[in-house]
Design an enzyme around this catalytic site. Structure first.
Site, short mmCIF file in Angstrom:
data_model
loop_
_atom_site.label_atom_id
_atom_site.label_comp_id
_atom_site.label_asym_id
_atom_site.label_seq_id
_atom_site.Cartn_x
_atom_site.Cartn_y
_atom_site.Cartn_z
N THR A 8 1.45 -1.21 -0.16
CA THR A 8 -0.30 -0.12 -0.35
C THR A 8 0.86 1.46 0.29
O THR A 8 2.12 0.80 0.26
CB THR A 8 -0.65 -0.12 1.28
OG1 THR A 8 -2.03 1.45 1.61
CG2 THR A 8 -0.46 -0.18 2.68
N ASP A 9 0.31 2.26 -0.62
CA ASP A 9 0.80 3.80 -0.21
C ASP A 9 1.20 4.13 1.01
O ASP A 9 1.85 5.57 1.29
CB ASP A 9 0.10 4.58 -1.36
CG ASP A 9 -1.27 4.73 -1.09
OD1 ASP A 9 -1.64 4.16 -0.02
OD2 ASP A 9 -1.81 6.01 -1.56
N GLU A 10 0.02 3.62 2.07
CA GLU A 10 0.50 3.71 3.47
C GLU A 10 1.54 3.48 3.83
O GLU A 10 2.13 4.42 5.22
CB GLU A 10 -0.14 3.54 3.85
CG GLU A 10 -2.17 4.05 3.62
CD GLU A 10 -3.62 3.55 4.26
OE1 GLU A 10 -3.23 3.67 5.66
OE2 GLU A 10 -4.33 3.15 3.77
N TYR A 50 -1.74 -0.34 10.83
CA TYR A 50 -2.24 -0.38 9.65
C TYR A 50 -0.77 -0.69 8.60
O TYR A 50 -0.19 -1.42 7.73
CB TYR A 50 -2.81 -0.40 9.45
CG TYR A 50 -2.98 -0.52 7.78
CD1 TYR A 50 -3.45 -2.03 6.88
CD2 TYR A 50 -3.48 0.24 6.22
CE1 TYR A 50 -3.36 -2.49 5.89
CE2 TYR A 50 -3.56 -0.26 5.37
CZ TYR A 50 -3.20 -0.91 4.94
OH TYR A 50 -3.42 -1.49 3.61
N LYS A 100 2.18 -3.05 7.35
CA LYS A 100 2.46 -3.51 6.09
C LYS A 100 3.99 -2.82 5.79
O LYS A 100 4.89 -3.92 4.66
CB LYS A 100 1.26 -2.79 5.22
CG LYS A 100 -0.06 -2.81 5.15
CD LYS A 100 -0.33 -4.35 4.84
CE LYS A 100 -0.28 -4.21 2.77
NZ LYS A 100 -0.69 -5.85 2.74
#
Length: 302
Positions: free
Chosen positions: A122-124, A146, A150
């Protein structure tokens, strides 16, 4: 080609399976999904009688199931993940179990079973960006349990590529939207609440910015990486379509002929990232991928 798709009853995973079997009808897919939050069997109801599709109810922490099916596949595409930021703040442990320990279990098997792993990230992992866009080499700076889980998975995978020479590629994507999305996410939640004429909660002032991509474009990018991506590489996927949450909600309300009075501004969540932005030049130039669905078309289809 035979694929194992983990988390294939989820939003992106189910769209990927449907798209693959439509475009590559000779491919075979084994879908391993624990049917936890975000999974929906109805997403793949149309494949009930498809001989090239098999569903296994299991968790990626169940090593016996992985050991049984991995030797008979060519590629594992790992969508399986706990993915909601709010829930990771209230209870981080399931995120550690699935997003880190689950990935570890897959990697341990791949030390002896030389298969390709495509890991969906993810970009997060980059956290909030004030300016510019993050390319593949940008510093990881996760803000929530979260996104930290990741980012941890990415680092673990890269260590196994270097130390154990496994064949793996990582994709990082921006915010997805489209059919079958779990209703806790912004767009489906807004559509459902607006349909019911109920208040739509908007964090803070609604100015948090995300880059939105239609799920079919994301799935097409994953196939490009699966087939053409170089082992050990990471590929950012984005549609260069940055919009703030307030604009998204207003667009949906206008399409549905609903009043803006349904918007309800609430307290900002802890550790809120105010802007995500990915540079996807690498996948566009190296793998010749491009998105095809703009937001106006995609939100109407959704």
């Amino acid at each position: 080609m035979k694929l194992i798709v983990t988390g294939g009853l989820g939003f992106i995973g189910s769209n990927f399976i449907l798209q693959v079997l439509e475009k590559y009808p000779k491919f075979k897919i084994v879908n391993i999904d624990a049917q936890l939050t975000g999974s929906n069997k109805k997403n793949l109801q149309s494949l009930k009688n498809n001989n090239n599709y098999q569903f296994i109810k299991s968790d990626i922490n169940n090593t016996k199931v992985l050991e049984k099916y991995v030797p008979h596949c060519d590629v594992i595409i790992n969508f399986a993940a706990e993915s909601h930021v709010d829930r990771s703040i209230s209870n981080p442990k399931p995120f550690i179990d699935s997003n880190i320990l689950g990935v570890f279990n897959i990697l341990e098997i791949l030390k002896t079973q030389k298969k390709r792993l495509v890991h969906i990230s993810t970009d997060e992992v980059f956290g909030s960006l004030r300016t510019g866009s993050a390319n593949e080499e940008y510093r990881l700076n996760p803000s929530s349990p979260y996104s930290a889980s990741k980012a941890s998975a990415e680092l673990l995978i890269n260590s196994y590529v270097r130390t154990f020479n496994i064949d793996s590629v990582i994709t990082r994507c921006t915010n997805n939207y489209g059919p079958h999305q779990y209703p806790e996410k912004l767009i489906p939640k807004t559509i459902i609440l607006a349909h019911r004429n109920e208040k739509i909660p908007i964090y803070g002032n609604g100015k948090s910015i995300r880059d939105w991509i239609f799920v079919e474009d994301h799935c097409d990018a994953i196939m490009k990486v699966l087939i053409k991506g170089n082992s050990g590489e990471t590929y950012n996927i984005s549609s260069q379509n940055e919009l703030d949450n307030l604009t998204i909600v207003k667009k949906i309300l206008k399409l549905m002929n609903k009043s803006l009075d349904l918007m309800d501004f609430v307290d900002e969540r802890p550790g809120e990232d105010h802007r995500y932005s990915l540079d996807s030049l690498k996948i566009r130039t190296k793998l010749k991928w491009n998105h095809t669905i703009n937001f106006e078309e995609g939100i109407r289809k959704t």
